[in-house]
Design an enzyme around this catalytic site. Structure first.
Site, mmCIF file in Angstrom:
data_model
loop_
_atom_site.group_PDB
_atom_site.id
_atom_site.type_symbol
_atom_site.label_atom_id
_atom_site.label_comp_id
_atom_site.label_asym_id
_atom_site.label_seq_id
_atom_site.Cartn_x
_atom_site.Cartn_y
_atom_site.Cartn_z
ATOM 1 N N SER A 7 0.846 -1.189 0.000
ATOM 2 C CA SER A 7 0.000 0.000 0.000
ATOM 3 C C SER A 7 0.883 1.241 0.000
ATOM 4 C CB SER A 7 -0.902 0.021 1.225
ATOM 5 O OG SER A 7 -1.576 1.264 1.265
ATOM 6 N N HIS A 32 -1.139 -1.034 -4.408
ATOM 7 C CA HIS A 32 -2.420 -0.588 -3.848
ATOM 8 C C HIS A 32 -2.363 0.923 -3.616
ATOM 9 C CE1 HIS A 32 -6.167 -1.300 -1.561
ATOM 10 N NE2 HIS A 32 -5.707 -0.411 -0.688
ATOM 11 N N ASP A 34 -4.448 4.119 -2.229
ATOM 12 C CA ASP A 34 -5.578 4.520 -1.390
ATOM 13 C C ASP A 34 -6.010 5.934 -1.737
ATOM 14 O OD1 ASP A 34 -6.054 2.274 0.413
ATOM 15 O OD2 ASP A 34 -4.002 2.643 1.088
ATOM 16 N N MET A 36 -8.418 8.827 -0.941
ATOM 17 C CA MET A 36 -9.295 9.315 0.142
ATOM 18 C C MET A 36 -9.676 10.759 -0.156
ATOM 19 S SD MET A 36 -7.359 7.816 3.495
ATOM 20 C CE MET A 36 -6.491 6.236 3.490
ATOM 21 N N HIS A 65 -8.146 1.908 -4.615
ATOM 22 C CA HIS A 65 -9.171 1.703 -3.589
ATOM 23 C C HIS A 65 -9.797 3.066 -3.315
ATOM 24 C CE1 HIS A 65 -9.722 0.753 1.024
ATOM 25 N NE2 HIS A 65 -10.871 0.963 0.405
ATOM 26 N N MET A 67 -11.877 5.455 -1.485
ATOM 27 C CA MET A 67 -12.587 5.771 -0.236
ATOM 28 C C MET A 67 -13.147 7.175 -0.414
ATOM 29 S SD MET A 67 -9.790 4.136 2.361
ATOM 30 C CE MET A 67 -8.560 4.044 1.073
ATOM 31 N N MET A 136 -12.361 -5.026 4.408
ATOM 32 C CA MET A 136 -11.506 -4.211 5.279
ATOM 33 C C MET A 136 -11.279 -4.952 6.601
ATOM 34 S SD MET A 136 -10.808 -1.507 3.512
ATOM 35 C CE MET A 136 -9.794 -0.798 4.809
ATOM 36 N N ASP A 175 -7.364 -5.798 3.555
ATOM 37 C CA ASP A 175 -6.696 -4.499 3.658
ATOM 38 C C ASP A 175 -6.791 -3.967 5.084
ATOM 39 O OD1 ASP A 175 -5.598 -2.027 3.163
ATOM 40 O OD2 ASP A 175 -7.239 -1.289 1.916
#
Ligand code: DX5
Ligand code: ZN
Length: 217
Positions: A7, A32, A34, A36, A65, A67, A136, A175
């Protein structure tokens, strides 16, 4: 085949090119990313610009991913930036069926993400439209949190359900809090895509990836 997915939330933002090259050299399978938005979760992290730069810096697939509160609004940009996989939270996508189809229509592999206490029913219902299910094992938003032990039972339940409903090829991604000392139990519970941030980037990244490979095959 178990996939190791470092990540990049735990990478050094000033040296992210160096870090992704190190991941690739050490045998990571995917990266990965993230995303956000400061709304679905408090922090703001990577946008399409950084994904586009990462795309130029590695041949590894980018696993984005999302979010974010309104995932549909962002899919086109992340697909154009070079995301290979795009996962969206069931909690943020009221029109989940259409949203997953939209990801696929943009040439990416769609995934559904469930927060730790979101009913597995969402995964059961969505599995036919998703290429992977991300469970998650922490509450989303931050790296370095402790793995929630109930994940293992939850992962086993989902794996059993997929296998007994003709969906055995759909992988489960995990994750949050994945480390060298728990990764084997996670694989034994049926997950095969292993996201790890602080577990890989603390200490020697290459050694940690090599050790994780030994543990999970
Ligand atoms: C958390 C993110 C994770 C995070 C994992 O919301 O989705 O991908 O980077 O970090 P670790 O492995 O440190 O728990
Ligand atoms: Zn993540």
């Amino acid at each position: 085949m178990n996939l190791i997915a470092p990540s990049l939330l735990s990478a050094d933002p000033l040296h992210i090119g160096r870090d992704i090259a190190a991941c690739e050299a050490a045998g990571a399978d995917i990266l990965h990313v993230d995303v956000m938005d400061g709304h679905f979760v408090p922090p703001i992290t990577f946008g399409p610009g950084i994904v586009s730069a990462l795309r130029r810096g590695t041949s590894l697939p980018l696993d984005c991913h999302l979010m974010v509160t309104n995932p549909d609004h962002h899919v086109e940009q992340f697909a154009a930036a070079g995301a290979a996989w795009i996962s969206i939270h069931a909690e943020a996508a009221p029109h989940l069926h259409r949203s997953l189809q939209n990801i696929r229509a943009h040439g990416c592999r769609p995934g559904v993400v469930l927060n730790p206490l979101t009913p597995l029913d969402y995964a059961f219902e969505a599995a036919g439209e998703a290429d992977f299910i991300l469970l998650m094992s922490v509450n989303p938003g931050y790296g370095g949190q402790a793995f929630i032990p109930g994940f293992l039972r939850r992962c086993e339940r989902l794996r059993t359900w997929l296998d007994s409903n003709g969906l055995g090829t759909i992988p489960i991604e995990v994750d949050g809090g994945v480390k060298l000392d728990n990764v084997r139990s996670i694989v034994d519970a049926g997950a095969s895509i292993l996201v790890s941030g602080s577990g890989l980037f603390s200490g020697n990244l290459a050694d940690n990836i090599a050790q994780m490979r030994q543990l999970v095959g």
